[in-house]
Scaffold this motif. Sequence first.
Motif, mmCIF file in Angstrom:
data_model
loop_
_atom_site.group_PDB
_atom_site.id
_atom_site.type_symbol
_atom_site.label_atom_id
_atom_site.label_comp_id
_atom_site.label_asym_id
_atom_site.label_seq_id
_atom_site.Cartn_x
_atom_site.Cartn_y
_atom_site.Cartn_z
ATOM 1 N N ALA A 17 57.040 35.230 53.863
ATOM 2 C CA ALA A 17 56.991 35.403 55.321
ATOM 3 C C ALA A 17 56.643 36.848 55.668
ATOM 4 N N THR A 18 57.232 37.797 54.952
ATOM 5 C CA THR A 18 56.935 39.214 55.180
ATOM 6 C C THR A 18 55.466 39.505 54.880
ATOM 7 N N SER A 19 54.991 39.001 53.762
ATOM 8 C CA SER A 19 53.592 39.231 53.385
ATOM 9 C C SER A 19 52.633 38.587 54.373
ATOM 10 N N THR A 20 52.908 37.353 54.759
ATOM 11 C CA THR A 20 51.990 36.680 55.688
ATOM 12 C C THR A 20 52.043 37.326 57.069
ATOM 13 N N LYS A 21 53.200 37.861 57.443
ATOM 14 C CA LYS A 21 53.294 38.571 58.725
ATOM 15 C C LYS A 21 52.403 39.811 58.696
ATOM 16 N N ARG A 22 52.420 40.542 57.575
ATOM 17 C CA ARG A 22 51.549 41.717 57.425
ATOM 18 C C ARG A 22 50.083 41.307 57.431
ATOM 19 N N LEU A 40 48.897 27.843 57.455
ATOM 20 C CA LEU A 40 48.187 29.110 57.312
ATOM 21 C C LEU A 40 46.703 28.890 57.045
ATOM 22 N N SER A 41 45.905 29.770 57.633
ATOM 23 C CA SER A 41 44.456 29.780 57.400
ATOM 24 C C SER A 41 44.009 31.226 57.286
ATOM 25 N N VAL A 42 42.937 31.441 56.560
ATOM 26 C CA VAL A 42 42.374 32.778 56.411
ATOM 27 C C VAL A 42 41.304 32.970 57.476
ATOM 28 N N THR A 43 41.307 34.147 58.080
ATOM 29 C CA THR A 43 40.279 34.467 59.073
ATOM 30 C C THR A 43 38.994 34.875 58.349
ATOM 31 N N GLU A 44 37.931 35.018 59.096
ATOM 32 C CA GLU A 44 36.667 35.465 58.510
ATOM 33 C C GLU A 44 36.835 36.847 57.877
ATOM 34 N N LYS A 45 37.551 37.723 58.559
ATOM 35 C CA LYS A 45 37.831 39.066 58.033
ATOM 36 C C LYS A 45 38.617 38.968 56.721
ATOM 37 N N GLY A 46 39.599 38.074 56.679
ATOM 38 C CA GLY A 46 40.395 37.872 55.467
ATOM 39 C C GLY A 46 39.551 37.337 54.320
ATOM 40 N N MET A 47 38.639 36.424 54.643
ATOM 41 C CA MET A 47 37.755 35.855 53.630
ATOM 42 C C MET A 47 36.856 36.938 53.039
ATOM 43 N N CYS A 95 48.009 25.387 54.259
ATOM 44 C CA CYS A 95 49.235 25.372 53.453
ATOM 45 C C CYS A 95 50.370 26.055 54.221
ATOM 46 N N THR A 96 51.568 25.934 53.685
ATOM 47 C CA THR A 96 52.737 26.543 54.319
ATOM 48 C C THR A 96 53.232 27.722 53.479
ATOM 49 N N GLN A 97 54.056 28.539 54.099
ATOM 50 C CA GLN A 97 54.659 29.663 53.394
ATOM 51 C C GLN A 97 55.528 29.158 52.240
ATOM 52 N N LYS A 98 56.207 28.054 52.445
ATOM 53 C CA LYS A 98 57.070 27.498 51.400
ATOM 54 C C LYS A 98 56.252 27.084 50.176
ATOM 55 N N GLU A 99 55.096 26.490 50.404
ATOM 56 C CA GLU A 99 54.234 26.103 49.278
ATOM 57 C C GLU A 99 53.826 27.328 48.456
ATOM 58 N N ILE A 100 53.487 28.402 49.148
ATOM 59 C CA ILE A 100 53.096 29.632 48.453
ATOM 60 C C ILE A 100 54.294 30.200 47.700
ATOM 61 N N ALA A 101 55.447 30.226 48.360
ATOM 62 C CA ALA A 101 56.664 30.754 47.723
ATOM 63 C C ALA A 101 57.001 29.962 46.465
ATOM 64 N N GLY A 127 49.843 42.235 45.429
ATOM 65 C CA GLY A 127 50.318 40.853 45.499
ATOM 66 C C GLY A 127 49.785 40.061 46.680
ATOM 67 N N GLN A 128 49.117 40.729 47.614
ATOM 68 C CA GLN A 128 48.602 39.995 48.766
ATOM 69 C C GLN A 128 47.309 39.248 48.464
ATOM 70 N N LEU A 129 46.513 39.740 47.516
ATOM 71 C CA LEU A 129 45.271 39.036 47.185
ATOM 72 C C LEU A 129 45.554 37.618 46.683
ATOM 73 N N PRO A 130 46.508 37.416 45.770
ATOM 74 C CA PRO A 130 46.783 36.033 45.350
ATOM 75 C C PRO A 130 47.208 35.131 46.511
ATOM 76 N N ILE A 131 47.905 35.691 47.477
ATOM 77 C CA ILE A 131 48.309 34.903 48.650
ATOM 78 C C ILE A 131 47.076 34.512 49.454
ATOM 79 N N LEU A 132 46.214 35.495 49.710
ATOM 80 C CA LEU A 132 44.972 35.202 50.444
ATOM 81 C C LEU A 132 44.137 34.148 49.721
ATOM 82 N N GLU A 133 43.993 34.309 48.409
ATOM 83 C CA GLU A 133 43.181 33.363 47.643
ATOM 84 C C GLU A 133 43.803 31.966 47.639
ATOM 85 N N TYR A 134 45.112 31.880 47.589
ATOM 86 C CA TYR A 134 45.756 30.570 47.642
ATOM 87 C C TYR A 134 45.463 29.904 48.984
ATOM 88 N N ILE A 135 45.599 30.665 50.056
ATOM 89 C CA ILE A 135 45.348 30.103 51.388
ATOM 90 C C ILE A 135 43.882 29.679 51.516
#
Length: 164
Positions: free
Chosen positions: A66-71, A92-99, A49-55, A35-43
């Motif tokens: 919040a738990t997922s983004t903290k991880r 929220l933003s994705v880092t180069e490593k996250g990308m 974006c905000t955690q609320k928008e993703i939720a 479930g973390q890949l869809p979060i990364l791709e959304y960001i």
Amino acid sequence: MNKKFLGVVGRLEKLSILRRMEANRISAEAGLYMGQLPILEYIIHHDGCTQKEIADLMCVSPASIATSTKRLQKAGLVKKQIDEDNLRKNMLSVTEKGMELAIKCRESFDEFDKKLFNGFSDEELLSVKEHLDRLIANISDDSKIDFCSIVALRNESKKFNIKE
């Protein structure tokens, strides 16, 4: 259950299980939780974006996101910035490593889907899609069940240990 449906239902369940197992494998190999890949791709597609928008999009609680983004942040895949206009708002933003990880993971998922549909013509793919749409429509009771409703029902069934 009617015997003529049994073979089809069994195959749908088997396909669902196999696809979920592959998704778990791909995610785990990348060091992600399911479930973390869809979060990364959304960001990636909604930088800032905000955690609320993703939720809201994923129909889960803000606390779950919040738990997922903290991880993701702890793994160095996501970074948070406080909005200067609203100090209670984290962008929220994705880092180069996250990308890089998201791209690698998406490529693995795409390869699996290519394998899944190997040998299907465009016409056959359209036919499968239309048949699946028809199955979904048959059980939707004209209530226009949307993605959020499905996720909510699924989460509710998990709460009461109801097997899917």
